[in-house]
Scaffold this active site. Structure first.
Site, PDB file in Angstrom:
ATOM      1  N   ASP A 128       0.782  -1.230   0.000  1.00 38.56           N
ATOM      2  CA  ASP A 128       0.000   0.000   0.000  1.00 38.56           C
ATOM      3  C   ASP A 128       0.822   1.293   0.000  1.00 38.56           C
ATOM      4  OD1 ASP A 128      -2.340   1.522   0.056  1.00 38.56           O
ATOM      5  OD2 ASP A 128      -2.333   1.635   2.229  1.00 38.56           O
ATOM      6  N   CYS A 182     -16.725  -8.440 -16.794  1.00 34.89           N
ATOM      7  CA  CYS A 182     -17.837  -7.605 -16.321  1.00 34.89           C
ATOM      8  C   CYS A 182     -18.997  -7.645 -17.320  1.00 34.89           C
ATOM      9  CB  CYS A 182     -17.388  -6.152 -16.141  1.00 34.89           C
ATOM     10  SG  CYS A 182     -16.477  -5.871 -14.613  1.00 34.89           S
ATOM     11  N   CYS A 185     -22.786  -5.877 -17.390  1.00 31.13           N
ATOM     12  CA  CYS A 185     -23.203  -5.519 -16.025  1.00 31.13           C
ATOM     13  C   CYS A 185     -22.808  -4.076 -15.688  1.00 31.13           C
ATOM     14  CB  CYS A 185     -22.536  -6.480 -15.038  1.00 31.13           C
ATOM     15  SG  CYS A 185     -22.831  -6.080 -13.317  1.00 31.13           S
ATOM     16  N   CYS A 188     -22.470  -1.991 -10.164  1.00 33.14           N
ATOM     17  CA  CYS A 188     -21.675  -1.165  -9.240  1.00 33.14           C
ATOM     18  C   CYS A 188     -21.850   0.323  -9.556  1.00 33.14           C
ATOM     19  CB  CYS A 188     -20.198  -1.560  -9.289  1.00 33.14           C
ATOM     20  SG  CYS A 188     -19.478  -1.557 -10.927  1.00 33.14           S
ATOM     21  N   CYS A 192     -23.927   3.125  -6.809  1.00 31.30           N
ATOM     22  CA  CYS A 192     -23.067   4.086  -6.100  1.00 31.30           C
ATOM     23  C   CYS A 192     -23.888   5.310  -5.667  1.00 31.30           C
ATOM     24  CB  CYS A 192     -21.906   4.514  -6.988  1.00 31.30           C
ATOM     25  SG  CYS A 192     -20.895   5.760  -6.164  1.00 31.30           S
ATOM     26  N   CYS A 208     -16.249   9.736  -3.669  1.00 34.01           N
ATOM     27  CA  CYS A 208     -16.421   8.383  -3.122  1.00 34.01           C
ATOM     28  C   CYS A 208     -16.561   8.439  -1.598  1.00 34.01           C
ATOM     29  CB  CYS A 208     -15.228   7.526  -3.532  1.00 34.01           C
ATOM     30  SG  CYS A 208     -15.244   5.887  -2.813  1.00 34.01           S
ATOM     31  N   CYS A 235     -16.905   2.352   2.497  1.00 30.18           N
ATOM     32  CA  CYS A 235     -18.160   1.978   1.831  1.00 30.18           C
ATOM     33  C   CYS A 235     -17.902   0.717   1.010  1.00 30.18           C
ATOM     34  CB  CYS A 235     -18.597   3.130   0.918  1.00 30.18           C
ATOM     35  SG  CYS A 235     -19.918   2.727  -0.240  1.00 30.18           S
ATOM     36  N   CYS A 238     -20.481  -0.838  -3.731  1.00 30.57           N
ATOM     37  CA  CYS A 238     -20.217  -1.320  -5.094  1.00 30.57           C
ATOM     38  C   CYS A 238     -19.556  -2.695  -5.088  1.00 30.57           C
ATOM     39  CB  CYS A 238     -19.392  -0.306  -5.888  1.00 30.57           C
ATOM     40  SG  CYS A 238     -17.800   0.078  -5.175  1.00 30.57           S
ATOM     41  N   CYS A 242     -21.785  -6.594  -6.394  1.00 31.70           N
ATOM     42  CA  CYS A 242     -21.137  -7.270  -7.529  1.00 31.70           C
ATOM     43  C   CYS A 242     -21.464  -8.764  -7.520  1.00 31.70           C
ATOM     44  CB  CYS A 242     -19.624  -7.061  -7.472  1.00 31.70           C
ATOM     45  SG  CYS A 242     -18.768  -7.938  -8.794  1.00 31.70           S
TER      46      CYS A 242
HETATM   47  S1  SF4 Z   1     -20.810  -5.090 -10.384  1.00 28.73           S
HETATM   48 FE1  SF4 Z   1     -18.976  -6.375 -10.626  1.00 28.73          FE
HETATM   49  S2  SF4 Z   1     -19.305  -7.497 -12.557  1.00 28.73           S
HETATM   50 FE2  SF4 Z   1     -20.764  -5.786 -12.506  1.00 28.73          FE
HETATM   51  S3  SF4 Z   1     -19.687  -4.154 -13.622  1.00 28.73           S
HETATM   52 FE3  SF4 Z   1     -19.273  -3.846 -11.453  1.00 28.73          FE
HETATM   53  S4  SF4 Z   1     -17.343  -4.902 -11.079  1.00 28.73           S
HETATM   54 FE4  SF4 Z   1     -18.127  -5.652 -13.048  1.00 28.73          FE
HETATM   55  S1  SF4 Z   2     -17.092   2.717  -2.423  1.00 27.57           S
HETATM   56 FE1  SF4 Z   2     -19.232   3.482  -2.306  1.00 27.57          FE
HETATM   57  S2  SF4 Z   2     -19.109   5.641  -2.867  1.00 27.57           S
HETATM   58 FE2  SF4 Z   2     -17.160   4.698  -3.510  1.00 27.57          FE
HETATM   59  S3  SF4 Z   2     -17.488   4.113  -5.631  1.00 27.57           S
HETATM   60 FE3  SF4 Z   2     -18.083   2.325  -4.412  1.00 27.57          FE
HETATM   61  S4  SF4 Z   2     -20.304   2.571  -4.041  1.00 27.57           S
HETATM   62 FE4  SF4 Z   2     -19.502   4.555  -4.748  1.00 27.57          FE
END
Ligand code: SF4
Ligand code: SF4
Length: 338
Positions: A128, A182, A185, A188, A192, A208, A235, A238, A242
């Site tokens: 990191d 992906c 789809c 995510c 958000c 975010c 958070c 997202c 998935c």
């Molecule tokens: S939810 Fe998962 S599979 Fe769907 S677009 Fe986002 S990262 Fe890709």
């Molecule tokens: S962590 Fe939460 S706020 Fe950040 S991109 Fe994912 S869903 Fe959006």
């Protein structure tokens, strides 16, 4: 030992990593093709917000060969941290439910470095804090593909992976990147709350909730407060949505086991010592009390009841203006709801 066949060395590496709980393992080439253009544009448009360390020495960050001249490849390791949500008022992102991962991961990498040294390699472990573009490197190493939410997505573990890296001079055979699965789809992006995923594979960190609750130091901008919902620290929206993440198994790392915390009302009465003791060893501690209580106030403002008002009224008198202002906002929100 020094003339170890690279394929045999890789087999041993994967085995040793697995015994430390590191799975999957991948190898990226150096020099590496790392979405450098996207990274430079992201910095130029200030989408990293207050994360000034991201903008430090960007050339080096985008070009791992400058980090360790003579490096042949970058070894990449995943460490599963998934566990179910404990289900209490105020959500903490799953990666922060237990002990901070940095020490856990670096100790595992150092163990592997000892063996790499024995086979004649010069090595540099990173977790990191190092000057590496971690997610693109992990994708290049075949750990997974970068999903549309920009997180690395592994077919078996989903996106619940801590990443660790070793730059090494040993000529391990490199892995192929995984195909992006992906497809059509967009879950995510759609879920958000703050529209931080501005387009597939593009994240504006300033919007975010992870950034706002953790990295952002001052007052939370008003347009984001209601959108933060019950997110106390980070958070996972997202990630939770998935479809690939539903296959994840609970982490086997005891250090990551979710800790018990008191209710938000009690958290709001903590002084500095109580905060530091409660979150010792947890990533939450780096927020320090004022920022954490700021977040507690937002969660109470969004989901609290009239029973939370006495403790909020006390917080509204806190000498720290960050806490006081957010407590006043929370009181107004609860009173508005009647
Ligand atoms: S939810 Fe998962 S599979 Fe769907 S677009 Fe986002 S990262 Fe890709
Ligand atoms: S962590 Fe939460 S706020 Fe950040 S991109 Fe994912 S869903 Fe959006």
């Amino acid at each position: 030992m020094k003339n170890l066949d690279p394929n045999e060395a890789k087999r041993i590496l994967v085995e040793k990593a697995g015994s430390l709980g590191l799975d999957p393992v991948g190898v990226a080439p150096v020099p590496a093709e790392l979405r450098q253009d996207y990274f430079y544009k992201w910095l130029e448009t200030d989408q990293h917000g207050e994360m000034g360390w991201m903008a430090r020495d960007p050339e080096r960050r985008a070009n791992p060969e400058q980090v360790q001249p003579g490096a042949h490849c970058i070894l990449c390791f995943g460490l599963n941290y998934y566990q179910p949500e404990p289900g209490r008022r105020g959500r903490i992102a799953k990666y922060a439910l237990g002990k901070d991962y940095h020490k856990v991961m670096i100790n595992k990498l150092k163990t592997l470095c000892k063996w790499l040294q024995e086979i004649g390699a010069t090595n540099r472990p990173y977790v990191d804090t190092g000057p590496l573009l971690e997610k693109p490197i992990a994708a290049l190493a075949g750990i997974g593909w970068q999903g549309k939410n920009t997180m690395v997505l592994n077919g078996e573990h989903g996106q619940w992976l801590f990443l660790g890296f070793i730059l090494t001079t040993f000529p391990f055979p490199v892995d192929k990147p995984q195909q992006d699965r992906c497809g059509t789809c967009t879950r995510c992006i759609d879920i958000c709350p703050t529209r931080a995923i501005t387009a597939p594979y593009q994240l504006d960190a300033r919007k975010c909730i992870s950034y706002l609750t953790i990295e952002h130091k001052g007052s939370i901008p008003l347009p984001y407060r209601r959108l933060m919902g019950d997110h106390l620290y980070g958070c996972d929206d997202c990630l939770d949505i998935c479809p690939w993440n539903k296959w994840a198994r609970k982490t086997r790392e005891a250090a990551f086991e979710a800790r018990d915390y008191p209710d938000l009302r009690e958290l709001l009465t903590m002084d500095d010592d109580a905060f530091n003791n409660l979150f010792a060893g947890s990533p939450v501690r780096r927020l320090k009390r004022p920022r954490f209580l700021r977040n507690v106030c937002i969660v109470l403002g969004n989901s609290g009841t009239r029973e939370d008002l006495p403790v909020l009224k006390k917080a509204a008198m806190d000498p720290d203006t960050l806490i006081a202002e957010h407590a006043q906002w929370a009181i107004a929100e609860i009173e508005d709801r009647g």
